[in-house]
Design a protein around this motif. Structure first.
Motif, PDB file in Angstrom:
ATOM      1  N   TYR A 164       0.793  -1.226   0.000  1.00  0.00           N
ATOM      2  CA  TYR A 164       0.000   0.000   0.000  1.00  0.00           C
ATOM      3  C   TYR A 164       0.831   1.285   0.000  1.00  0.00           C
ATOM      4  O   TYR A 164       0.272   2.396  -0.033  1.00  0.00           O
ATOM      5  CB  TYR A 164      -0.897   0.018   1.256  1.00  0.00           C
ATOM      6  N   GLN A 180       0.282   4.431  -2.061  1.00  0.00           N
ATOM      7  CA  GLN A 180      -0.991   5.118  -1.867  1.00  0.00           C
ATOM      8  C   GLN A 180      -1.090   5.796  -0.498  1.00  0.00           C
ATOM      9  O   GLN A 180      -2.181   6.094  -0.026  1.00  0.00           O
ATOM     10  CB  GLN A 180      -2.140   4.102  -2.014  1.00  0.00           C
ATOM     11  N   LEU A 197      -4.402   7.401   1.240  1.00  0.00           N
ATOM     12  CA  LEU A 197      -4.870   6.684   2.426  1.00  0.00           C
ATOM     13  C   LEU A 197      -5.002   7.642   3.600  1.00  0.00           C
ATOM     14  O   LEU A 197      -5.994   7.606   4.348  1.00  0.00           O
ATOM     15  CB  LEU A 197      -3.909   5.541   2.748  1.00  0.00           C
ATOM     16  N   THR A 239       0.890   7.702   9.098  1.00  0.00           N
ATOM     17  CA  THR A 239       0.678   6.450   8.360  1.00  0.00           C
ATOM     18  C   THR A 239       1.840   5.489   8.545  1.00  0.00           C
ATOM     19  O   THR A 239       1.692   4.285   8.320  1.00  0.00           O
ATOM     20  CB  THR A 239       0.475   6.705   6.854  1.00  0.00           C
ATOM     21  N   SER A 282       1.121  -1.380  -6.666  1.00  0.00           N
ATOM     22  CA  SER A 282       1.094   0.049  -6.990  1.00  0.00           C
ATOM     23  C   SER A 282       0.251   0.317  -8.230  1.00  0.00           C
ATOM     24  O   SER A 282      -0.482   1.313  -8.294  1.00  0.00           O
ATOM     25  CB  SER A 282       2.528   0.564  -7.201  1.00  0.00           C
ATOM     26  N   GLY A 328      -3.251  -0.071  -7.204  1.00  0.00           N
ATOM     27  CA  GLY A 328      -3.645   1.088  -6.430  1.00  0.00           C
ATOM     28  C   GLY A 328      -3.921   2.304  -7.300  1.00  0.00           C
ATOM     29  O   GLY A 328      -4.846   3.079  -7.021  1.00  0.00           O
ATOM     30  N   TRP A 334      -6.201   2.659  -2.635  1.00  0.00           N
ATOM     31  CA  TRP A 334      -5.453   1.907  -1.633  1.00  0.00           C
ATOM     32  C   TRP A 334      -6.212   0.682  -1.154  1.00  0.00           C
ATOM     33  O   TRP A 334      -5.595  -0.325  -0.770  1.00  0.00           O
ATOM     34  CB  TRP A 334      -5.085   2.793  -0.451  1.00  0.00           C
ATOM     35  N   THR A 368      -5.311  -2.323  -3.169  1.00  0.00           N
ATOM     36  CA  THR A 368      -3.993  -2.921  -2.904  1.00  0.00           C
ATOM     37  C   THR A 368      -4.088  -3.989  -1.821  1.00  0.00           C
ATOM     38  O   THR A 368      -3.423  -5.025  -1.898  1.00  0.00           O
ATOM     39  CB  THR A 368      -2.964  -1.852  -2.483  1.00  0.00           C
TER      40      THR A 368
END
Length: 406
Positions: free
Chosen positions: A33, A36, A40, A51, A159, A162, A167, A170
């Protein structure tokens, strides 16, 4: 210790390939992920720096629980543990694709870390049991190659997925791969029983100086690299203006470097003087990682900055994954009867490094910005080089003598 399995060479080859598929699935889901992260963060109402907790939560959960899981499950069939872990990873990633809050996703990533802690050490122990002692370095390098293929194919494909579906797609992609890997392993892998039941008390081997030193090398090495790798999407945008599916192409280059490193490290791991190469790999890592911060300071336009960025990715990955089979094989030879626990401890060190690296990267972004990540990562790698230099020549000679005797 798990026993050598009485199957023919062709059967061993297919079993090792199946284990590599499992490693591929686990490696893909760990960072599928990252391209993204910006979106996200927006969708779940958090910051880019925060994140990083997703990677840290997964990795640190693995690091903390893997040795205990390995100690408690040594008497269990390896195949059952690996298949169960991969199936759980698949289901959890499907759930991750449906969450609406960051806290829910964080909880799922913690659960994924526990599932990976069940499958990962069992895979390394199974590889060691499938072949004679003199071929363990190459066998474990074969399994590790699955992780490098995750960087070449799995994460870059994520990717691309995504860029097309966001996201959430993914995570669904990673879940499908994990379920497929579980099915393949169930069909191809033989049962691998254990000849002894290790206990939690045996985790005390981690405090032996030679074991501690090796585990610290692993932690520092992965910590340095994942200070930047955990944020490769924002970094690629910052340096070269690469976004979305384009990040997948760059991630594939990390995989190319990883494969080269694993192949070279696997060949060198069974040699008596292999430990001397570890310091070299740390210096190479420090140089490559520092490029992530040096490139913007050169004033190159983004199109030209892409070339040194590619060099940093390939060289850094090669140095890291060349080191990994060297350390793994060294650990197994320190105390062969405790190979499952030693490999679990090393797996914990790998993920501890990833988690700490992601955490360091998050703090760096929050305090100094994305542009400082390379310098911080390079400094961490230099700590590994210093640790190697401080290693006792006597202890290296003793390990080399033991390898030669084997």
């Amino acid at each position: 210790m798990t026993r050598n399995v009485d199957i023919n060479a062709n059967g061993r080859s297919w079993a090792l390939k199946a284990l590599a598929v499992g490693s591929f699935a686990t490696g893909t889901e760990a960072y599928v992920y990252v391209s993204q992260l910006d979106q996200l963060a927006i969708d779940l109402g958090t910051s880019l720096a925060e994140t990083g907790a997703l990677a840290a939560a997964f990795a640190l959960t693995y690091a903390i629980t893997a040795p205990f899981v390995a100690a408690w499950t040594t008497a269990f069939d390896r195949r059952t543990l690996i298949v169960a872990g991969l199936a759980a990873i698949g289901v959890l990633n499907f759930l991750a694709a449906t969450v609406v809050t960051f806290s829910a996703l964080l909880a799922i990533r913690i659960a994924c870390g526990l599932a990976a802690a069940t499958a990962g050490p069992a895979s390394s122990a199974a590889a060691a049991a499938l072949v004679p002692p003199e071929h363990r370095g190459r066998a474990m390098a074969t399994v590790l190659a699955g992780l490098t293929l995750a960087f070449i194919l799995g994460i870059p494909m994520g990717s691309v997925v995504g860029a097309w579906g966001g996201w959430r797609a993914t995570f669904a992609f990673a879940g499908a791969i994990a379920i497929l890997a579980a099915v393949i392993l169930r069909l191809v892998m033989p049962r691998i029983a254990s000849t002894s039941a290790n206990s939690v008390r045996q985790l005390g081997i981690a405090f032996r100086p030679d074991v501690t030193r090796a585990l610290l090398m692993t932690t520092i090495g992965f910590g340095a690299t994942f200070t930047v790798v955990a944020y490769i999407g924002p970094i690629a945008d910052h340096i070269a203006g690469v976004r979305g599916a384009g990040v997948g192409g760059l991630q594939a280059l990390i995989g190319v470097g990883s494969i080269a490193g694993v192949l070279l490290g696997g060949r060198l791991a069974d040699r008596p003087n292999a430990l001397k190469l570890i310091g070299f790999t740390f210096v190479a890592s420090a140089i490559a990682l520092s490029l992530y911060s040096l490139i913007p300071s050169t004033g190159l336009v983004q199109q030209l900055a892409l070339y040194p960025l590619v060099l940093a990715m390939v060289a850094g990955a090669a140095a890291l994954f060349m080191r990994t089979p060297l350390v793994q094989t060294h650990l197994v030879r320190i105390e062969p009867p405790q190979a499952p626990v030693l490999l679990a401890l090393n797996g914990s060190a790998v993920f501890a490094g990833q988690g700490l690296g992601a955490a360091v990267g998050g703090v760096t972004i929050a305090t100094m910005g994305v542009g400082a990540l390379g310098f911080v990562a390079g400094a961490v790698a230099l700590l590994g080089a210093l640790l190697t230099l401080r290693a006792s020549p006597t202890s290296i000679h003793r390990t080399a003598s033991k390898i030669a005797a084997d």
